[in-house]
Design an enzyme around this catalytic site. Sequence first.
Site, mmCIF file in Angstrom:
data_model
loop_
_atom_site.group_PDB
_atom_site.id
_atom_site.type_symbol
_atom_site.label_atom_id
_atom_site.label_comp_id
_atom_site.label_asym_id
_atom_site.label_seq_id
_atom_site.Cartn_x
_atom_site.Cartn_y
_atom_site.Cartn_z
ATOM 1 N N ARG A 1 -1.830 1.054 20.843
ATOM 2 C CA ARG A 1 -1.993 1.840 21.915
ATOM 3 C C ARG A 1 -3.365 2.802 21.644
ATOM 4 O O ARG A 1 -3.256 3.844 22.073
ATOM 5 C CB ARG A 1 -1.043 2.490 22.634
ATOM 6 C CG ARG A 1 0.082 1.556 23.054
ATOM 7 C CD ARG A 1 -0.218 0.586 23.849
ATOM 8 N NE ARG A 1 1.103 -0.081 24.396
ATOM 9 C CZ ARG A 1 1.231 -1.278 23.920
ATOM 10 N NH1 ARG A 1 0.617 -1.799 22.987
ATOM 11 N NH2 ARG A 1 2.551 -1.809 24.114
ATOM 12 N N SER B 1 4.999 2.972 31.275
ATOM 13 C CA SER B 1 5.712 3.510 30.196
ATOM 14 C C SER B 1 5.004 4.859 29.753
ATOM 15 O O SER B 1 3.969 4.897 29.516
ATOM 16 C CB SER B 1 5.616 2.715 28.788
ATOM 17 O OG SER B 1 6.138 1.275 29.322
ATOM 18 N N GLU C 1 2.262 8.365 26.280
ATOM 19 C CA GLU C 1 1.414 7.312 26.482
ATOM 20 C C GLU C 1 0.190 7.642 27.520
ATOM 21 O O GLU C 1 -1.157 7.283 26.897
ATOM 22 C CB GLU C 1 1.914 6.175 26.646
ATOM 23 C CG GLU C 1 0.942 4.738 26.674
ATOM 24 C CD GLU C 1 1.723 3.420 26.688
ATOM 25 O OE1 GLU C 1 1.196 2.681 27.433
ATOM 26 O OE2 GLU C 1 2.884 3.382 25.916
#
EC number: 1.3.1.98
Length: 373
Positions: free
Chosen positions: A180, A258, A356
């Site tokens: 990520r 998420s 995130e």
Amino acid sequence: MTSALCSKSTAPHTLSDDVADLSHSNTMALACTANSVVTLKNEAQLDEFMANYGQDTQYSQPLFVLSGGSNVLLPAKLNAIVLRPQMRGIQVTSQTDSHVDIEVMAGENWHDLVLHTVAQGWYGLENLALIPGLTGAAPIQNIGAYGVQLEDCLQYVRAYHFPSQTWHDLTAVDCEFGYRDSIFKRQPNTWLISRVGFRLHTDATKVLASYGDVQTVAQGYAMKQSRTKPTPADVMHAIIDIRQQKLPDPKQLPNCGSFFQNPIIPQDQFTALQSSYPAIVGYPMPDAMIKVAAGWLIEQAGLKGGGIEPIVTHQQQALVLTNHTPYQATQKEVAAAQQYITDTVYERFAIPLSREPVWVNADGSIGYDKHVV
């Protein structure tokens, strides 16, 4: 879905102060207004804009690049010029019996791109189906799901570098991808991605369906068509089904997917936790590390459906924060809910959770978590 790249240049369109409302331009539906918004339909428009930037008081504000708004947490007032890359087009640049190279403009919807490639018999992106956002934002997070990351298929990124005011073609190595993560994420507001190149394969027998429930659901699709093994299309449809069951549609219940990254902890810490929590969910990683399911941690901490109104976790997926007062809730309310959840999880498991989505400060700069694994 367009098939040819845009080339004609027209002047970029700047919205005035009274209509620069970004509340409907972020999937979390947070209240936000900006000083001005510039829509970019092609690369020439960015060159034109940058030729004037800094030479007039109208262009003296900080810049902030906003793509599809699916992975950002915007402030109530954004004191910056917002650049919105909306270049469209998909083009085949090379093709053999085993693979096809395509170039995709930044403004193409990501999920529509996945549907398009699978329909064409071009495979590799099917596990990334139903991830919200635009293609230009995908490399920033190195989006991933069900055992696949964007970097697995990405060949290059065409991006504008603001400090040098020049265009760059970056290879996958140049992008410095991580979990990520990428150079674009670590250097916010330094780059604007205009196009992305992918290499996809044409082997319909090559699938990755061993992650979670994907294999079972995909096999069901295959059996309905009297096939013994699932195809990439079966995998894609299985993942769409699973995600639709677990994740709320942002159009119906605002969210940004998420919210927390799955933390990565040492093997010995995971083993110690297993003695107290035998059902803890973890996946082996390199260097004797374990990736732990953040959703499981949140749920076990008693926070499924919890938080601080109007920002609470989703009843079907604790990893997702939802907004119960669309276009009214603010970034500060998200911060309060996030802090409550991360503190509660840490007190129970001694595992810090990292956010995130990207936190945007009032001046367009990027904020960072205090909890980093």
